[in-house]
Design an enzyme around this catalytic site. Structure first.
Site, PDB file in Angstrom:
ATOM      1  N   HIS A  66      -7.188   4.431   1.726  1.00 29.85           N
ATOM      2  CA  HIS A  66      -6.047   3.964   2.518  1.00 29.85           C
ATOM      3  C   HIS A  66      -4.844   3.696   1.623  1.00 29.85           C
ATOM      4  O   HIS A  66      -3.698   3.912   2.019  1.00 29.85           O
ATOM      5  CB  HIS A  66      -6.424   2.694   3.289  1.00 29.85           C
ATOM      6  CG  HIS A  66      -5.473   2.320   4.368  1.00 29.85           C
ATOM      7  ND1 HIS A  66      -4.561   1.290   4.242  1.00 29.85           N
ATOM      8  CD2 HIS A  66      -5.272   2.849   5.604  1.00 29.85           C
ATOM      9  CE1 HIS A  66      -3.869   1.184   5.359  1.00 29.85           C
ATOM     10  NE2 HIS A  66      -4.265   2.112   6.196  1.00 29.85           N
ATOM     11  N   CYS A  67      -5.088   3.236   0.404  1.00 30.76           N
ATOM     12  CA  CYS A  67      -4.019   2.866  -0.519  1.00 30.76           C
ATOM     13  C   CYS A  67      -3.222   4.068  -1.026  1.00 30.76           C
ATOM     14  O   CYS A  67      -2.067   3.916  -1.430  1.00 30.76           O
ATOM     15  CB  CYS A  67      -4.582   2.131  -1.727  1.00 30.76           C
ATOM     16  SG  CYS A  67      -5.615   0.712  -1.318  1.00 30.76           S
TER      17      CYS A  67
END
Length: 329
Positions: free
Chosen positions: A320-321
């Site tokens: 997600h990062c």
């Protein structure tokens, strides 16, 4: 302002990434991991990758030819945090780009962010989005919305003195709600233990909890009492259970407790939702398949794709990062 941030499961126009740029990410395992995320995402929607000129040939070696490359200066590779948070105006069908002030996760001594603080503005220019600059120091990994007025955040991030000294809770909430079109900020007190070490973010929400639909939260659940996150995540769950009308689904943490650097913050919550799939962090762990089954129920109709995220977590984040969605308008 009538713009709002859609939920991540709303239809995407494309996905954005930034190719590994920092010294600690210049390694074969990082290239393979970043490329697997980008290449898998490109099977479901268009993908654009930002890349430094000196890394262009390397990126081309690993990335699918279907992926668009944009050459620019970069300090690091966490586009969720340095990049634009896209918003939409449902009335005018305009795309907007919120450009948070980025200071390297609280102006940490090791961080460089001169170029990364310009990434959101670049993304706004490329997409033709209406540009909204915010004086609030914030990162995309520090927020999560259900697209219907609720926003998750962590007190040690947006309210921390390293980011926003002089801002009151009311000030921060007003700016978040105004820029994102939300109505209520749901605060948790703190994030996972490792996230407060030297190279952490000081508590990003996107490895702790996320919405999977308007009324459902997936929450990291450390079930081993030998890990300090056992206490942390049970506090988080207790806090979120106080919110009326929300269903809480506990997602067991991976069974592994330590790596070569100490206690891990490996988390299945740090997944990324695509138009017809979900990219789920895997860790060669017995709970990988348990998490996959939970997400199959949480995201019906989407294919759950497991990607080994250990090389990404080794550098301070997860799938997600390193991704950022651009919603369709």
């Amino acid at each position: 302002m009538t713009f709002r941030m859609p939920a991540e499961w709303a239809k995407h126009e494309r996905t954005w990434l930034a190719w590994p740029a920092s010294d600690y990410a210049q390694a074969e395992d990082a290239y393979i991991a970043w490329a697997e995320v980008a290449n898998t995402a490109s099977e479901y929607e268009p993908v654009t990758v930002l890349v430094r000129a000196e890394d262009l040939n390397t990126a081309k070696k690993y990335l699918s030819k279907d992926i668009s490359l944009v050459v620019t200066e970069l300090d690091d590779s966490w586009i969720r945090d340095s990049g634009a948070t896209f918003v939409v105006d449902d009335v005018t069908c305009e795309l907007g780009a919120v450009d948070w002030t980025f200071n390297g996760w609280g102006a940490q001594s090791w961080s460089k962010y001169e170029h990364d603080d310009k990434v959101a503005s670049l993304m706004a220019t490329i997409t033709g989005a209406k540009h909204f600059r915010s004086e609030l120091v914030n990162e995309g990994g520090g927020i999560h919305t259900n697209g219907k007025g609720l926003l998750l955040a962590t007190e040690t991030v947006q309210l921390g003195s390293e980011r926003n000294p002089g801002w009151s809770r009311a000030d921060v909430e007003a700016e978040l709600n105004q820029k994102l079109g939300t109505e209520k900020v749901i605060w948790i007190r703190r994030g996972l233990t490792r996230d407060y070490e030297t190279f952490g973010t000081k508590g990003h929400i996107d490895i702790v909890a996320c919405f999977s639909d308007e009324n459902t939260l997936l929450v990291h659940d450390q079930q081993n009492e030998a890990h300090p996150d056992f206490t942390v995540t049970h506090e988080v769950i207790s806090r979120l259970e106080q919110e009326q009308g929300l269903n809480i689904i506990r997602v067991p943490a991976p069974t592994i407790l330590k790596d070569d650097s100490g206690l891990v913050d490996f988390s299945y919550i740090n997944h990324y939702i695509l138009n017809d799939a979900v990219l789920l962090c895997s860790f060669d762990d017995p709970n990988d398949q348990k998490a996959k089954a939970i997400l199959e129920d949480a995201y019906p109709g989407r294919e759950i794709r497991l990607i080994d995220a250990r090389p990404i977590f080794d550098r301070g984040g997860g799938i997600h990062c390193i991704t950022q969605q651009q919603p369709a308008v």
